[in-house]
Write a protein that holds these residues in place. Structure first.
Motif, short mmCIF file in Angstrom:
data_model
loop_
_atom_site.label_atom_id
_atom_site.label_comp_id
_atom_site.label_asym_id
_atom_site.label_seq_id
_atom_site.Cartn_x
_atom_site.Cartn_y
_atom_site.Cartn_z
N PHE A 127 0.84 -1.19 0.00
CA PHE A 127 0.00 0.00 0.00
C PHE A 127 0.88 1.24 0.00
O PHE A 127 1.91 1.29 0.66
CB PHE A 127 -0.91 0.00 1.22
N ASN B 91 -0.12 4.29 1.02
CA ASN B 91 -0.36 5.13 2.21
C ASN B 91 -1.30 4.38 3.16
O ASN B 91 -1.81 3.32 2.85
CB ASN B 91 -0.92 6.51 1.83
N SER B 92 -1.53 4.99 4.31
CA SER B 92 -2.33 4.31 5.33
C SER B 92 -3.81 4.24 4.95
O SER B 92 -4.51 3.33 5.38
CB SER B 92 -2.16 5.00 6.67
N ASP B 93 -4.28 5.19 4.15
CA ASP B 93 -5.70 5.16 3.74
C ASP B 93 -6.00 3.93 2.89
O ASP B 93 -7.05 3.30 3.05
CB ASP B 93 -6.06 6.42 2.96
N GLU B 94 -5.08 3.57 1.99
CA GLU B 94 -5.28 2.37 1.18
C GLU B 94 -5.27 1.12 2.06
O GLU B 94 -6.06 0.20 1.85
CB GLU B 94 -4.18 2.26 0.13
N TYR B 95 -4.37 1.09 3.04
CA TYR B 95 -4.30 -0.06 3.94
C TYR B 95 -5.60 -0.21 4.74
O TYR B 95 -6.16 -1.29 4.84
CB TYR B 95 -3.11 0.09 4.89
N GLU B 96 -6.07 0.90 5.31
CA GLU B 96 -7.29 0.84 6.11
C GLU B 96 -8.50 0.46 5.27
O GLU B 96 -9.37 -0.29 5.71
CB GLU B 96 -7.51 2.17 6.80
N SER B 97 -8.56 0.97 4.05
CA SER B 97 -9.67 0.63 3.16
C SER B 97 -9.66 -0.86 2.83
O SER B 97 -10.70 -1.53 2.86
CB SER B 97 -9.58 1.46 1.89
#
Length: 78
Positions: free
Chosen positions: A31, A33-39
């Motif tokens: 990923f 960034n963290s937004d992609e990981y959380e999604s």
């Protein structure tokens, strides 16, 4: 002339470089960034059914019980 010791050292160096390259590749993240990981994490958990908890009658029963207790205490104290 190349001695066997020098050839052995060269082989060890090449092996260490290959190991270092392999280790660096192992730490790559999927990923950006963290937004992609959380999604991705949330969508995977939804696919597993973790967020679909069926609601029971307990919250409603507890609310009614607390309301009755409060109404009873108000009537008793007045």
């Amino acid at each position: 002339m190349d001695s066997p010791r020098r050839r052995n050292a060269q082989a060890v160096l090449v092996s260490l470089e290959a190991d270092a390259k392999s280790a660096r590749g192992g730490f790559a993240c999927l990923f950006s960034n963290s937004d992609e990981y959380e999604s991705a994490l949330i969508s995977e958990r939804r696919a597993q059914g973790r967020y679909n908890h069926p609601r029971g009658r307990w919250p409603i029963l507890i609310f009614i019980g607390c309301s009755l207790l409060l109404a009873g205490s108000v009537l008793l104290l007045n």
